[in-house]
Design a protein around this motif. Structure first.
Motif, PDB file in Angstrom:
ATOM      1  N   GLN A  75     -37.075 -23.020 -42.641  1.00 24.83           N
ATOM      2  CA  GLN A  75     -36.257 -22.499 -41.551  1.00 24.83           C
ATOM      3  C   GLN A  75     -35.188 -21.546 -42.075  1.00 24.83           C
ATOM      4  N   LEU A  76     -34.574 -21.916 -43.183  1.00 25.66           N
ATOM      5  CA  LEU A  76     -33.536 -21.082 -43.780  1.00 25.66           C
ATOM      6  C   LEU A  76     -34.123 -19.762 -44.277  1.00 25.66           C
ATOM      7  N   VAL A  77     -35.260 -19.829 -44.918  1.00 22.61           N
ATOM      8  CA  VAL A  77     -35.926 -18.618 -45.418  1.00 22.61           C
ATOM      9  C   VAL A  77     -36.314 -17.713 -44.245  1.00 22.61           C
ATOM     10  N   ARG A  78     -36.819 -18.290 -43.165  1.00 25.81           N
ATOM     11  CA  ARG A  78     -37.203 -17.502 -41.982  1.00 25.81           C
ATOM     12  C   ARG A  78     -35.978 -16.804 -41.381  1.00 25.81           C
ATOM     13  N   ALA A  79     -34.876 -17.530 -41.266  1.00 25.40           N
ATOM     14  CA  ALA A  79     -33.650 -16.946 -40.708  1.00 25.40           C
ATOM     15  C   ALA A  79     -33.146 -15.810 -41.599  1.00 25.40           C
ATOM     16  N   GLU A  80     -33.183 -16.018 -42.897  1.00 25.36           N
ATOM     17  CA  GLU A  80     -32.749 -14.971 -43.834  1.00 25.36           C
ATOM     18  C   GLU A  80     -33.644 -13.742 -43.711  1.00 25.36           C
ATOM     19  N   ARG A  81     -34.945 -13.971 -43.618  1.00 24.15           N
ATOM     20  CA  ARG A  81     -35.894 -12.855 -43.512  1.00 24.15           C
ATOM     21  C   ARG A  81     -35.642 -12.043 -42.236  1.00 24.15           C
ATOM     22  N   LEU A  82     -35.411 -12.736 -41.132  1.00 25.77           N
ATOM     23  CA  LEU A  82     -35.125 -12.036 -39.872  1.00 25.77           C
ATOM     24  C   LEU A  82     -33.835 -11.227 -39.972  1.00 25.77           C
ATOM     25  N   PHE A  83     -32.812 -11.817 -40.575  1.00 20.62           N
ATOM     26  CA  PHE A  83     -31.543 -11.108 -40.708  1.00 20.62           C
ATOM     27  C   PHE A  83     -31.715  -9.870 -41.581  1.00 20.62           C
ATOM     28  N   LEU A  84     -32.407 -10.023 -42.690  1.00 18.13           N
ATOM     29  CA  LEU A  84     -32.618  -8.887 -43.586  1.00 18.13           C
ATOM     30  C   LEU A  84     -33.477  -7.806 -42.926  1.00 18.13           C
ATOM     31  N   ARG A  85     -34.382  -8.222 -42.064  1.00 18.61           N
ATOM     32  CA  ARG A  85     -35.248  -7.261 -41.370  1.00 18.61           C
ATOM     33  C   ARG A  85     -34.439  -6.337 -40.460  1.00 18.61           C
ATOM     34  N   TYR A  86     -33.460  -6.910 -39.753  1.00 24.61           N
ATOM     35  CA  TYR A  86     -32.674  -6.120 -38.809  1.00 24.61           C
ATOM     36  C   TYR A  86     -31.339  -5.654 -39.389  1.00 24.61           C
ATOM     37  N   GLY A  87     -30.929  -6.215 -40.499  1.00 27.63           N
ATOM     38  CA  GLY A  87     -29.748  -5.747 -41.207  1.00 27.63           C
ATOM     39  C   GLY A  87     -28.422  -6.192 -40.608  1.00 27.63           C
ATOM     40  N   ARG A  88     -27.381  -5.695 -41.219  1.00 24.67           N
ATOM     41  CA  ARG A  88     -26.022  -6.054 -40.835  1.00 24.67           C
ATOM     42  C   ARG A  88     -25.689  -5.644 -39.408  1.00 24.67           C
ATOM     43  N   TRP A  89     -26.318  -4.581 -38.947  1.00 28.49           N
ATOM     44  CA  TRP A  89     -26.032  -4.095 -37.594  1.00 28.49           C
ATOM     45  C   TRP A  89     -26.367  -5.130 -36.537  1.00 28.49           C
ATOM     46  N   SER A  90     -27.227  -6.070 -36.884  1.00 27.24           N
ATOM     47  CA  SER A  90     -27.562  -7.128 -35.927  1.00 27.24           C
ATOM     48  C   SER A  90     -26.340  -7.980 -35.585  1.00 27.24           C
ATOM     49  N   LEU A  91     -25.311  -7.918 -36.413  1.00 30.49           N
ATOM     50  CA  LEU A  91     -24.084  -8.668 -36.127  1.00 30.49           C
ATOM     51  C   LEU A  91     -23.395  -8.168 -34.858  1.00 30.49           C
ATOM     52  N   LEU A  92     -23.708  -6.967 -34.422  1.00 25.14           N
ATOM     53  CA  LEU A  92     -23.179  -6.481 -33.140  1.00 25.14           C
ATOM     54  C   LEU A  92     -23.683  -7.344 -31.985  1.00 25.14           C
ATOM     55  N   LEU A  93     -24.748  -8.092 -32.216  1.00 27.12           N
ATOM     56  CA  LEU A  93     -25.318  -8.975 -31.198  1.00 27.12           C
ATOM     57  C   LEU A  93     -24.851 -10.423 -31.352  1.00 27.12           C
ATOM     58  N   SER A  94     -23.815 -10.636 -32.123  1.00 22.03           N
ATOM     59  CA  SER A  94     -23.335 -11.998 -32.370  1.00 22.03           C
ATOM     60  C   SER A  94     -22.805 -12.671 -31.113  1.00 22.03           C
ATOM     61  N   TRP A  95     -22.592 -11.936 -30.059  1.00 20.61           N
ATOM     62  CA  TRP A  95     -22.104 -12.494 -28.800  1.00 20.61           C
ATOM     63  C   TRP A  95     -23.216 -13.122 -27.970  1.00 20.61           C
ATOM     64  N   LEU A  96     -24.462 -12.866 -28.322  1.00 19.43           N
ATOM     65  CA  LEU A  96     -25.582 -13.370 -27.528  1.00 19.43           C
ATOM     66  C   LEU A  96     -25.696 -14.894 -27.609  1.00 19.43           C
ATOM     67  N   PRO A  97     -26.025 -15.521 -26.481  1.00 17.82           N
ATOM     68  CA  PRO A  97     -26.260 -16.967 -26.506  1.00 17.82           C
ATOM     69  C   PRO A  97     -27.451 -17.306 -27.402  1.00 17.82           C
ATOM     70  N   VAL A  98     -27.461 -18.455 -27.945  1.00 17.28           N
ATOM     71  CA  VAL A  98     -28.529 -19.042 -28.763  1.00 17.28           C
ATOM     72  C   VAL A  98     -28.638 -18.400 -30.148  1.00 17.28           C
ATOM     73  N   ILE A  99     -28.730 -17.091 -30.260  1.00 17.83           N
ATOM     74  CA  ILE A  99     -28.933 -16.479 -31.575  1.00 17.83           C
ATOM     75  C   ILE A  99     -27.632 -16.033 -32.244  1.00 17.83           C
ATOM     76  N   GLY A 100     -26.572 -15.830 -31.473  1.00 13.27           N
ATOM     77  CA  GLY A 100     -25.338 -15.278 -32.024  1.00 13.27           C
ATOM     78  C   GLY A 100     -24.667 -16.157 -33.061  1.00 13.27           C
ATOM     79  N   ASP A 101     -24.536 -17.439 -32.768  1.00 16.03           N
ATOM     80  CA  ASP A 101     -23.849 -18.339 -33.698  1.00 16.03           C
ATOM     81  C   ASP A 101     -24.619 -18.498 -35.012  1.00 16.03           C
ATOM     82  N   PRO A 102     -25.927 -18.781 -34.961  1.00 16.21           N
ATOM     83  CA  PRO A 102     -26.676 -18.848 -36.217  1.00 16.21           C
ATOM     84  C   PRO A 102     -26.669 -17.521 -36.984  1.00 16.21           C
ATOM     85  N   LEU A 103     -26.645 -16.415 -36.259  1.00 18.15           N
ATOM     86  CA  LEU A 103     -26.611 -15.092 -36.884  1.00 18.15           C
ATOM     87  C   LEU A 103     -25.363 -14.937 -37.752  1.00 18.15           C
TER      88      LEU A 103
END
Length: 140
Positions: A75-103
């Protein structure tokens, strides 16, 4: 007291605890509280809550081999892979429910530099609250 309540609610809502600051913000707005102060307090509380997640993420690797650790290695490896795929800019979506907090937590695990993290998360959350307030004002 209302602004403090909004700050605390925003802070908690940004951590892994389930909470929603939007309803309180809208209720306070409807009661006549200052929109700019509501925006500032909600954004600040919510951003600081995400900073807690980032810090926890930085500490996470120290405990991943403990039996009580709640996240499996795949699970940790999958989350890391997804984050690396979309990069730091994905942090702009940290406000979204469900995915924002884990992001925000994964950003800490991957050691995203704090100034970059803070800028992107604060910007995303500020835009969200700003749009919410503007929409609410246009409907009230």
């Amino acid at each position: 007291m209302a602004y403090f309540s909004l700050f605390i609610t925003g802070f908690i809502a940004a951590t892994l605890f389930p909470a929603s600051s939007e309803l309180l913000l809208l209720a306070l707005l409807q009661q006549g509280y200052q929109p700019f102060l509501l925006w500032l307090v909600a954004t600040t509380g919510n951003t600081l809550g995400s900073c807690v997640n980032w810090w926890l993420g930085k500490q996470l690797r120290r405990f991943q081999h403990k039996r009580w650790f709640p996240i499996s290695e795949p699970q940790l490896v999958r989350a890391e892979r997804l984050f690396l795929r979309y990069g730091r800019w994905s942090l702009l979506l940290s406000w979204l429910p469900v995915i924002g907090d884990p992001l925000t937590m994964i950003a800490g695990v991957l050691k995203v530099p704090f100034p970059i993290f803070l800028l992107l998360v604060a910007l995303g959350k500020a835009l969200r609250y700003g749009i919410l307030i503007l929409l609410a004002i246009s409907f009230f």
